[in-house]
Design a protein around this motif. Structure first.
Motif, PDB file in Angstrom:
ATOM      1  N   ASP A 143       0.805  -1.171   0.024  1.00  0.00           N
ATOM      2  CA  ASP A 143      -0.005   0.011   0.055  1.00  0.00           C
ATOM      3  C   ASP A 143       0.991   1.282   0.038  1.00  0.00           C
ATOM      4  OD1 ASP A 143      -2.306  -1.505   0.147  1.00  0.00           O
ATOM      5  OD2 ASP A 143      -2.641  -1.389   2.264  1.00  0.00           O
ATOM      6  N   ALA A 144       2.030   1.254   0.684  1.00  0.00           N
ATOM      7  CA  ALA A 144       2.888   2.347   0.684  1.00  0.00           C
ATOM      8  C   ALA A 144       3.867   2.197  -0.464  1.00  0.00           C
ATOM      9  CB  ALA A 144       3.514   2.583   2.166  1.00  0.00           C
ATOM     10  N   GLY A 145       3.922   1.283  -1.211  1.00  0.00           N
ATOM     11  CA  GLY A 145       5.000   1.330  -2.319  1.00  0.00           C
ATOM     12  C   GLY A 145       6.236   0.801  -2.044  1.00  0.00           C
ATOM     13  N   ILE A 146       6.416   0.119  -0.623  1.00  0.00           N
ATOM     14  CA  ILE A 146       7.679  -0.383  -0.010  1.00  0.00           C
ATOM     15  C   ILE A 146       7.852  -1.860  -0.500  1.00  0.00           C
ATOM     16  CG2 ILE A 146       8.740  -0.630   2.220  1.00  0.00           C
ATOM     17  CD1 ILE A 146       7.254   1.337   3.517  1.00  0.00           C
ATOM     18  N   LYS A 147       8.959  -2.294  -1.129  1.00  0.00           N
ATOM     19  CA  LYS A 147       9.574  -3.510  -1.332  1.00  0.00           C
ATOM     20  C   LYS A 147       9.906  -4.381  -0.426  1.00  0.00           C
ATOM     21  CE  LYS A 147      10.001  -2.402  -6.232  1.00  0.00           C
ATOM     22  NZ  LYS A 147      10.757  -2.644  -7.486  1.00  0.00           N
ATOM     23  N   GLY A 148      10.038  -5.408  -0.324  1.00  0.00           N
ATOM     24  CA  GLY A 148      10.816  -6.334   0.627  1.00  0.00           C
ATOM     25  C   GLY A 148      12.243  -5.987   1.021  1.00  0.00           C
ATOM     26  N   ASP A 149      12.719  -5.456   0.030  1.00  0.00           N
ATOM     27  CA  ASP A 149      14.253  -5.279   0.272  1.00  0.00           C
ATOM     28  C   ASP A 149      14.514  -3.680   0.323  1.00  0.00           C
ATOM     29  OD1 ASP A 149      13.795  -4.581  -2.204  1.00  0.00           O
ATOM     30  OD2 ASP A 149      15.616  -5.580  -3.067  1.00  0.00           O
ATOM     31  N   ASP A 150      13.535  -2.874   0.554  1.00  0.00           N
ATOM     32  CA  ASP A 150      13.589  -1.388   0.761  1.00  0.00           C
ATOM     33  C   ASP A 150      14.510  -1.030   1.883  1.00  0.00           C
ATOM     34  OD1 ASP A 150      13.105  -0.238  -1.797  1.00  0.00           O
ATOM     35  OD2 ASP A 150      11.070  -0.379  -1.316  1.00  0.00           O
ATOM     36  N   THR A 151      15.295  -0.098   2.001  1.00  0.00           N
ATOM     37  CA  THR A 151      15.679   0.682   3.297  1.00  0.00           C
ATOM     38  C   THR A 151      14.869   1.948   3.359  1.00  0.00           C
ATOM     39  OG1 THR A 151      18.045  -0.056   3.148  1.00  0.00           O
ATOM     40  CG2 THR A 151      17.579   2.029   4.009  1.00  0.00           C
ATOM     41  N   LEU A 152      14.526   2.392   4.235  1.00  0.00           N
ATOM     42  CA  LEU A 152      13.733   3.463   4.654  1.00  0.00           C
ATOM     43  C   LEU A 152      14.428   4.477   5.400  1.00  0.00           C
ATOM     44  CD1 LEU A 152      10.466   1.684   5.696  1.00  0.00           C
ATOM     45  CD2 LEU A 152      11.140   2.260   3.329  1.00  0.00           C
TER      46      LEU A 152
END
Length: 323
Positions: A143-152
């Motif tokens: 929903d937030a456009g965050i992938k499983g390997d994303d650093t935030l």
């Protein structure tokens, strides 16, 4: 990673740097991130080229002078979250015009927040670079456009903290309205409540009854309160308490024993009113009794109850942003 000057080059340049006093500060901080705007203002975040750090990086951009955040407290903060990969800001509280509150250090938020914010001082602006294993992990957040390997990347302004043993800044007072309900006890613990035998619920809720008058600012309309409460019915049976936490239901997960921010004084931005609207004008820090409208339990039986609420803080209610 940033390219660093070799030790030899640094040594060679040492004299000229000292002589002219013009050593250039790095554009980006320890996390490879640059943040503009001051504490309390919506930040703009940019980062260096290349991949992010693989471990959690925490950097205090501005240190506050308030108490340190402790595990298990309800932390109130403004924040902005951005994805390293594409620079997308996926969430922020600044546009809503109000901070958010959450138990910290107990698994109610992502691991990077639990690990990076406990121990920081209220009034601080903290930068977090959160790798996926301390964020949303391999499942991400579609929903937030965050992938499983994303650093935030998060910028977090620590606004306030509260716990069940936080003392009210208040003076006990004799209620101006006669009541058959007795409220006593220390102002840093669950109040002791006694209901006189034969007490009947009111035909309709009356005005709040103040048992301890706070020394803070008056509560404004359209506010969201940080508070703790205990709920009783008129037979003297306890129905709920933030000192005991809340069990999991089909609609919500279990909540730890801690203050809550789910207390709103209307009208809201949508014009909605509620049972706590009468708290407007009462000072923050007060302990009050609020008569609640009749409700139905799971069996369909009518329940008449009242709440004794400790008001720890007050903030503007969030604006509707359409998100």
């Amino acid at each position: 990673m940033r390219k660093l000057l070799s030790l030899g080059v640094v040594a060679a340049l040492g004299f000229s740097l000292v002589a002219c006093g013009s050593e250039k500060k790095p554009e980006f901080g320890a996390a490879g991130v640059k943040v503009t705007a001051d504490f309390g203002q919506k930040p703009t975040v940019t980062h260096r080229d290349g991949d992010p750090e693989k471990q959690l990086v925490t950097e205090v951009l501005k240190e506050g002078d308030g108490p340190e955040v402790k595990k298990g407290e309800l932390l109130t903060a403004n924040y902005l979250g951005q994805i390293w990969r594409d620079g997308k800001v996926f969430d922020n509280s600044y546009d809503r015009g109000a901070p958010s509150s959450f138990p910290i250090g107990v698994g109610s938020v992502i691991g990077g927040w639990d690990e990076g914010l406990v121990g920081k001082k209220i009034g601080s602006r903290v930068l977090l670079s959160v790798p996926s294993d301390k964020g949303y992990k391999e499942q991400g957040n579609t929903d937030a456009g965050i992938k499983g390997d994303d650093t935030l990347i998060f910028v977090v302004d620590l606004v306030g903290e509260a716990a069940n043993d936080t003392p009210l800044d208040a003076n006990p007072v004799t209620p101006s309205t006669p009541t058959k309900i007795t409220v006593s006890g220390a102002l840093n613990a669950e109040p002791k409540v006694t209901v006189a035998a034969g007490t009947k619920p009111p035909a309709k809720p009356g005005k709040p009854v103040v048992f301890a008058l706070g020394k803070g600012k008056p509560i404004e309309k359209a506010s969201q309160l940080i508070g703790r409460y205990v709920v009783y019915d008129y037979t003297g049976k306890k129905q709920a308490s933030t000192w005991e936490g809340q069990p999991a239901t089909a609609q919500s997960p279990a909540q730890p024993a801690a203050p809550t921010d789910q207390l709103q004084v209307g009208p809201s931005s949508t014009g909605q009113t509620g049972a706590l609207d009468g708290l407007a004008g009462i000072p923050v820090g007060s302990r009050v009794l609020v008569e609640l409208p009749a409700s139905k339990d799971q069996a369909g039986k009518t329940v008449n109850a009242f709440a004794v609420i400790d008001i720890l803080n007050s903030f503007p209610a969030p604006k509707q942003t359409g998100q």
